[in-house]
Structures are given as C-alpha cells and as structure tokens.
Write an enzyme that holds these catalytic residues in place. Structure first.
Site, PDB file in Angstrom:
ATOM      1  N   CYS A 275      25.759   2.074 -48.801  1.00  0.00           N
ATOM      2  CA  CYS A 275      26.875   2.051 -49.751  1.00  0.00           C
ATOM      3  C   CYS A 275      28.164   2.045 -48.936  1.00  0.00           C
ATOM      4  CB  CYS A 275      26.856   3.317 -50.615  1.00  0.00           C
ATOM      5  SG  CYS A 275      25.340   3.552 -51.510  1.00  0.00           S
TER       6      CYS A 275
ATOM      7  N   ARG B 257      28.639  -3.914 -48.325  1.00  0.00           N
ATOM      8  CA  ARG B 257      27.727  -2.762 -48.190  1.00  0.00           C
ATOM      9  C   ARG B 257      27.053  -2.403 -49.515  1.00  0.00           C
ATOM     10  NH1 ARG B 257      28.489   0.028 -43.445  1.00  0.00           N
ATOM     11  NH2 ARG B 257      27.347   1.781 -44.290  1.00  0.00           N
TER      12      ARG B 257
ATOM     13  N   TRP C  10      25.021   0.796 -53.362  1.00  0.00           N
ATOM     14  CA  TRP C  10      23.788   0.016 -53.219  1.00  0.00           C
ATOM     15  C   TRP C  10      22.704   0.981 -53.695  1.00  0.00           C
ATOM     16  CZ3 TRP C  10      21.705  -4.656 -52.345  1.00  0.00           C
ATOM     17  CH2 TRP C  10      20.374  -4.724 -51.996  1.00  0.00           C
TER      18      TRP C  10
ATOM     19  N   ASN D 173      26.627   8.001 -49.092  1.00  0.00           N
ATOM     20  CA  ASN D 173      25.813   6.882 -48.611  1.00  0.00           C
ATOM     21  C   ASN D 173      24.615   7.498 -47.916  1.00  0.00           C
ATOM     22  OD1 ASN D 173      24.741   4.569 -47.538  1.00  0.00           O
ATOM     23  ND2 ASN D 173      26.180   4.455 -45.830  1.00  0.00           N
ATOM     24  N   GLY D 174      23.415   7.218 -48.404  1.00  0.00           N
ATOM     25  CA  GLY D 174      22.215   7.782 -47.771  1.00  0.00           C
ATOM     26  C   GLY D 174      21.214   8.224 -48.829  1.00  0.00           C
TER      27      GLY D 174
ATOM     28  N   GLU E 153       6.529 -17.108 -39.752  1.00  0.00           N
ATOM     29  CA  GLU E 153       7.866 -16.529 -39.975  1.00  0.00           C
ATOM     30  C   GLU E 153       8.812 -16.927 -38.837  1.00  0.00           C
ATOM     31  OE1 GLU E 153       9.588 -15.451 -42.170  1.00  0.00           O
ATOM     32  OE2 GLU E 153      11.210 -14.366 -41.183  1.00  0.00           O
TER      33      GLU E 153
ATOM     34  N   LYS F 100      12.315 -18.901 -39.429  1.00  0.00           N
ATOM     35  CA  LYS F 100      13.617 -18.428 -38.928  1.00  0.00           C
ATOM     36  C   LYS F 100      14.314 -19.536 -38.151  1.00  0.00           C
ATOM     37  CE  LYS F 100      14.457 -15.656 -40.867  1.00  0.00           C
ATOM     38  NZ  LYS F 100      13.401 -15.543 -41.807  1.00  0.00           N
TER      39      LYS F 100
ATOM     40  N   GLU G 254      15.378 -22.609 -40.386  1.00  0.00           N
ATOM     41  CA  GLU G 254      16.373 -22.428 -41.452  1.00  0.00           C
ATOM     42  C   GLU G 254      17.770 -22.124 -40.895  1.00  0.00           C
ATOM     43  OE1 GLU G 254      15.967 -19.228 -44.254  1.00  0.00           O
ATOM     44  OE2 GLU G 254      15.000 -17.942 -42.820  1.00  0.00           O
TER      45      GLU G 254
ATOM     46  N   HIS H  97      -7.540 -29.156 -34.166  1.00  0.00           N
ATOM     47  CA  HIS H  97      -7.863 -30.018 -35.330  1.00  0.00           C
ATOM     48  C   HIS H  97      -6.695 -30.918 -35.702  1.00  0.00           C
ATOM     49  CE1 HIS H  97     -11.551 -27.776 -35.846  1.00  0.00           C
ATOM     50  NE2 HIS H  97     -10.856 -26.663 -35.765  1.00  0.00           N
TER      51      HIS H  97
ATOM     52  N   LYS I 237      20.955 -17.026 -50.721  1.00  0.00           N
ATOM     53  CA  LYS I 237      20.320 -15.752 -50.372  1.00  0.00           C
ATOM     54  C   LYS I 237      19.256 -15.382 -51.397  1.00  0.00           C
ATOM     55  CE  LYS I 237      19.366 -12.148 -48.100  1.00  0.00           C
ATOM     56  NZ  LYS I 237      18.504 -12.389 -46.914  1.00  0.00           N
TER      57      LYS I 237
HETATM   58  C1  AGP Z   1      14.032 -16.102 -45.656  1.00  0.00           C
HETATM   59  O1  AGP Z   1      14.715 -16.175 -44.414  1.00  0.00           O
HETATM   60  C2  AGP Z   1      14.596 -17.081 -46.653  1.00  0.00           C
HETATM   61  N1  AGP Z   1      15.981 -16.849 -46.843  1.00  0.00           N
HETATM   62  C3  AGP Z   1      13.785 -17.184 -47.933  1.00  0.00           C
HETATM   63  O2  AGP Z   1      12.564 -17.764 -47.574  1.00  0.00           O
HETATM   64  C4  AGP Z   1      13.468 -15.863 -48.685  1.00  0.00           C
HETATM   65  O3  AGP Z   1      12.591 -15.072 -47.927  1.00  0.00           O
HETATM   66  C5  AGP Z   1      12.763 -16.224 -50.000  1.00  0.00           C
HETATM   67  O4  AGP Z   1      13.664 -16.987 -50.778  1.00  0.00           O
HETATM   68  C6  AGP Z   1      12.291 -15.019 -50.794  1.00  0.00           C
HETATM   69  O5  AGP Z   1      13.401 -14.234 -51.173  1.00  0.00           O
HETATM   70  P1  AGP Z   1      13.133 -12.771 -51.794  1.00  0.00           P
HETATM   71  O6  AGP Z   1      12.483 -11.972 -50.719  1.00  0.00           O
HETATM   72  O7  AGP Z   1      14.498 -12.279 -52.167  1.00  0.00           O
HETATM   73  O8  AGP Z   1      12.227 -12.940 -52.975  1.00  0.00           O
END
Ligand code: AGP
Length: 608
Positions: A2, A29, A72, A98-99, A481, A485, A488, A504, A603
């Site tokens: 927060c 925050r 938050w 905050n905490g 993953e 990273k 993206e 394969h 996001k």
């Molecule tokens: C992850 O780096 C991406 N931004 C994206 O794949 C994200 O993980 C996915 O959209 C799921 O989001 P969520 O965890 O908020 O459901």
C-alpha cells in the site's frame, strides 16, 4: 503493498492538498481504495484511487497535518468500509498501514471482549483500538503507540495520528518501508521518497523495529524498547519516478529483485514447520470437500499456466492427486468430464483474465469445487471461486509477470503441503519441504547478487534472433516461462521445449546462430540434460546452462553458466526461473525497448 503519506507543518500549506498530490505518486503501490484524515476536519475514504477521493473532498477540507493512504487489499474486500485510515471507537486515534498483522484475529477478539467495536474487516483497525486501549492507562500517545506496537506480530509500515495532539505523527517500520522527509518547519512520512521530493530531498529511512515521531519542527527515532536512535539524513538525488521504482530503472527489475520478500509474504503465517504442515485460512471453509477431491484441473493463461504445470508435478508427486493443466481459453470450450469430486483451480495474478474466469464458471456449472490462487484481493476470480489462497505479492506493475510467478509457485508448494499431509505425506517429508521453503528467500537473495553477470551474458548474446529453452519435469514449465519472458519483452523468437522432445524435430533448428538455454540443475533428470547438451554441441549450437552451484563439470561442456543455489527438486523452479527473468530483462533493456510496457500487451487480459 500500500502507499502511505503523512504531513505535519506550519508553513501555511493545506495538508489535504499536500497529501492528495503526494498520493498520486504512490498510486503504483495500490489503487483498490484511498483515504485521508485531518485532525481538524475528520476523514474521507473511497473505493478507487486518488481521482475518486478528490471528488469526495469538501471544499473547506483544510488543515496543518494529516495522514493518507492508498490500499492494495490483503484482508477484507476493497470497499469504503475497509479503506484506510482506520480509527478507534471514539474516532480519536487514526492509522494508515502497509503490511499484514498476523495476530489480528486474537487481538480483535481480546479487544472485543473489552468492549471495542470494530467497523471493518481489515487487520489494520486493531492497531487504532490497541492504542486507544493503552491510552486509557494515562501513559500518553507516544507510549500508548509503543505499547500497541509491542503487542502486534507481522509486518507494518504505519503512520498514527491522535486528534488531541494534531501536529504530532508517529511512524513505525517492521518489514514494510517507511521514510521520513525533513523539511524546514514541516516533516513528512511516506512509503517511498517520491511524494516527499517536491518538498525536500533530505530523508531518513527507518529500519525494521524503529519508531519515529514527527512534528513541524523536529523528528525523533527510537527502537521498540524506547532506546534512542541517531541516524544521519541522506540527500536523495533520484527523480520521483525513480523513487517509485526503488531506484531501479524499471518496475520489471524492481519486481524481480523483490523475489525474496515476495516468498516471505506468500509464506507469512502459513507454515507450521515443527509439524510439517501448511495453514491456509482461505481453504478452511472447504477442508472437508478437499479431502474427497479425486482430481484437480488447473486452469490459467500465460505465466500462470506455466506455474500450473509446475503445480501438476508437485501435487501428483507429493500429494498423490491426479492433476491436469488446461489453458483457460481451451478449457472453457471443451466438454470436460467434471463432477463434485473434481476441483478446478484457477491461477491468476490479476484475478480478471477473462479466459480463466470463464473456465472457472464452466467448472462451477458442471459441479466442480472451484479454487483460486490469486494476487488481487476482491478480484472477480477471487470472488467467484468457492475458496482460495491470496498471493500477498503486492501489485505487479510490469506487464511481464515475474514476482507473481515466484509467488504462485510458492503458493502451489503450500497447497501441495496442505493436501499432501491430508493424503499420507509423512510429517518428516512435510518438515523437509517446510524447512526448505523457509530457506528459499535467502537463497534467492544470494542468487540475485549475481545479476550483473547475467546482464553481461545478455549483452554477449544480444545479436541472437532465436533461442531454444530446454527443460525436463519440474523445469520444463520453467523453459516455457523463460521463453515467454524473453519473447514478450524483446520480441525475438524463443520457444520452450521438452529436452526429450528435441530429437523429434526442434534440433533441426540448431546451428551456431541458434543458442539454447538449458535448465540443467542437479536433479533427477540431470544426466539426461547433459546428453541433450552433448547433442546440441555436436551441431555447433551454443549452450547457456542454468546449473547448480559447485557443478564444475557442466562448465566444461557448455559455453556459459548461470549458477543457482541447490534446493529440493519440487522447489527448484522458484530459483531456476530467476536467471531467465533477469536474462530477458537485460536482453530487452539492451535493445532499448519499453521493458515495463511491451508493445501489443496489456497487464490484464479482460477480453476474449
Ligand atoms: C506474463 O508475463 C504475461 N503478461 C501474461 O501471460 C499473463 O501471465 C497472463 O495474461 C495471465 O494473467 P493473470 O495471471 O493476471 O491471469
């Protein structure tokens, strides 16, 4: 996390103007709710962020001091009732926090027995009532605050104000940041320097276990045992934006570096190491149903989906439950065989991903028990699932999910412990897992000290246009993953591949221009990975290995190594993913790309 901001001064400034402006720089925050208290005028609180709060502030809402907050949510829905500041029974003691107060339930019960009336579900409110209780002994505001702080357990960064002493504000720090701003005839308290910088660059950072009192003219710092602390002020030369990022250039790096604290916060109050048990308050209401569950379907997208793939290995191997992992966008269009002995477990940082949400709704329609591992308290997925576990990872600002993934894996390990100990996991094994979970933050902190080495590796491979990421078992999802990273944030081609699957097809791509990232830590698949690396080297492919500290053999075989501390195989993804997160960050930064907001991405994907 927060955002806290407090002001006391005699320069004729209007405290509400100072506080509202300062909150704007803290909105990263938390933005679930906002609130402000001025001793001369009372409090105003609202769901939403500063813009909503500003609309509710009366014209004559003026004063010489006050405290303000952006929430938050961790305990209690993001409603006006649960918004900070919180007050005692008489509306004389006010607190912003905050905490997480771990022992708030027992404190709330004791205070209730002494006649205290609570207005919210938040853990924070107990602080105000504790101070009120201690004030009744006549020891005065400062001592009452100190006594209250000695009663609570957990993490806090707080600011406290008492209506009868309006120019005095008390701050305290335990696990959540607090910084004092030292102006001429005015003083400030904040979660980070960004709201203070327009007024003064002279600051003092509190350490854990320290308390501070500010008035317009002066500040004093002391410990919880009341012994004085002398600390020189520092001059901040950051910009406000850099202050929000804790001095890091991007939120993505800041959030990777928060990893150790994120593991601690996800674990906080949820382990009973002496018994090898996990305590998940959010599942208490469905414990009986969980005992009857015969399989789990994990539904998620993107990074959360890869966390689910790790969870599959954890839960099958250590809890003996059949698990399948489905993309939210696929599960919702399948005709899944689901009944009341199936649990559909949604993993989502935002709690708003539509594909995952619709998958939860599909599971619910078919009679499944729906669970969530969610970071955003009160989000739609959190509200629509029958029960769940909040990550407590704090807001994740960078579009590329990093600390949320670490927290999701930690929460899945807790769930594995919780379910495993219901299903025959021995106390011995449970203690071993619990002990290693507690050791992870320090191991991760040690690994993060090597970030510059990973930065130089990213520069060495900066001309590469393609990457293959290899892993097996627990570390195959880490390969996926790591590839996500990199692609993206840097927009180059990167793909995860089961190391056993290479022959394969994918190995046809390998040549000296197509490097491979191999996750080859010392685990049950190590020898297999070494053979796969030999296959790549035979085709002139360059290999960067994620390897276990002390493994000198692999260094002779590959071109570069990123070492990680040893841990249990089931927990290794929590450490092994971090060099890949850092590599992706530095690779993209080296290209001058917008690391926090990559092109074409959002996001939270709340559309089909
Ligand atoms: C992850 O780096 C991406 N931004 C994206 O794949 C994200 O993980 C996915 O959209 C799921 O989001 P969520 O965890 O908020 O459901």
């Amino acid at each position: 996390m927060c955002g806290i901001f407090a002001y006391t001064g005699k320069k004729g400034k209007n405290a509400s103007g100072v506080l509202l402006k300062g909150l704007l720089s803290l909105e990263y925050r938390g933005y679930d709710s906002a609130g402000i208290y001025l001793p001369e005028r009372g409090s105003v609180k609202t769901p939403g962020a500063v813009a909503e709060l500003r609309k509710k502030i009366p014209k004559d809402f003026k004063g010489k001091s006050g405290i303000a907050h952006l929430r938050w949510a961790t305990h209690g829905e993001p409603t006006e009732k649960n918004a900070h500041p919180h007050a005692d029974c008489e509306g004389e003691v006010w607190v912003v926090h905050n905490g997480i107060i771990e022992n708030f339930r027992e404190l709330k019960e004791k205070l209730g027995q002494r006649g205290h009336k609570f207005k919210s579900d938040s853990d924070t409110e107990v602080i105000a009532h504790l101070v009120e209780e201690h004030l009744t002994t006549g020891i005065g505001f400062e001592k009452a605050a100190l006594a209250a702080l000695n009663d609570i357990r957990g993490t806090y960064g707080i600011a406290l104000q008492y209506k009868k002493e309006p120019d005095r504000i008390i701050a305290a720090r335990m696990g959540s940041p607090i910084v004092l701003g030292l102006g001429a005839g005015e003083h400030f308290i904040a979660s980070d320097p960004s709201p203070i910088l327009p007024h003064t660059r002279k600051v003092v950072f509190l350490e854990d276990g320290e308390v501070a009192v500010i008035t317009p003219e002066k500040h004093r710092i002391f410990k919880l045992d009341a012994t004085d602390v002398k600390r020189k002020a520092t001059k901040i030369d950051w910009s406000a934006e850099e202050a929000q990022k804790g001095g890091y250039e991007h939120f993505m790096l800041k959030e990777i570096m928060e990893g150790p604290e994120v593991i601690e916060n996800t674990l906080r109050g949820r382990l009973i190491p002496a018994k090898g048990l996990a305590k998940l308050g959010g599942l208490e209401g469905v414990t009986k149903q969980l005992e009857k569950i015969e399989r789990i379907i994990i539904v998620a997208c993107g990074t959360a989906y890869y966390a689910g793939l790790v969870g599959e290995y954890m839960l099958e191997e250590h809890a003996g439950i059949p698990v399948e992992v489905e993309l939210g966008s696929e599960f919702r269009y399948r005709k899944p065989v689901v009944n009341e002995r199936t649990a559909v477990l949604a993993i989502s940082q935002s709690g708003e991903t539509l594909d995952t949400l619709e998958a939860v709704r599909e599971g619910k329609r078919r009679g499944a028990l729906t669970l969530g591992i969610v970071n955003a308290v009160g989000s739609t997925i959190a509200r629509e699932t029958d029960a769940g576990v909040y990550n407590h990872a704090g807001p994740e600002i960078g579009v590329a999910s990093t600390k949320a993934f670490i927290s999701q894996l930690t929460a899945l390990a807790l769930l594995t412990l919780f379910l495993g100990r219901q299903r025959g996991m021995t106390a011995q094994e449970g203690k071993k897992i619990a002990k290693e979970l507690q050791a992870l933050p320090a191991k991760l902190a040690k690994l993060l000290e090597r970030k510059e080495g990973i930065a130089s590796l990213a520069r060495k491979y900066s001309d590469s246009r393609d990457f293959l990421f290899l892993g097996r078992r627990y570390n195959l999802p880490v390969a996926f993953e790591g590839a996500l990273k990199l692609k993206e944030v840097s927009y180059i081609h990167a793909e995860g591949c089961g190391a056993g699957e290479m022959k394969h097809g994918p190995i046809a791509m390998i040549d000296e221009k197509f490097p491979t990232m191999a996750i080859a830590t010392k685990d049950s698949m190590y020898e297999k990975l070494i053979s796969n690396i030999h296959e790549i080297k035979a085709r002139k492919g360059h290999v960067i290995a994620v390897a276990t500290e002390g493994d000198k053999e692999i260094a002779k075989l590959v071109d570069d190594v990123m070492y990680v501390p040893e841990t249990l195989e089931m927990l290794s993804p929590i450490l092994n993913v971090v060099p890949l997160q850092l590599f992706a960050y530095y690779f993209a930064k080296g290209k001058g790309l917008n690391v926090d907001r990559p092109r074409n991405l959002a996001k939270s994907v709340t559309v089909e």
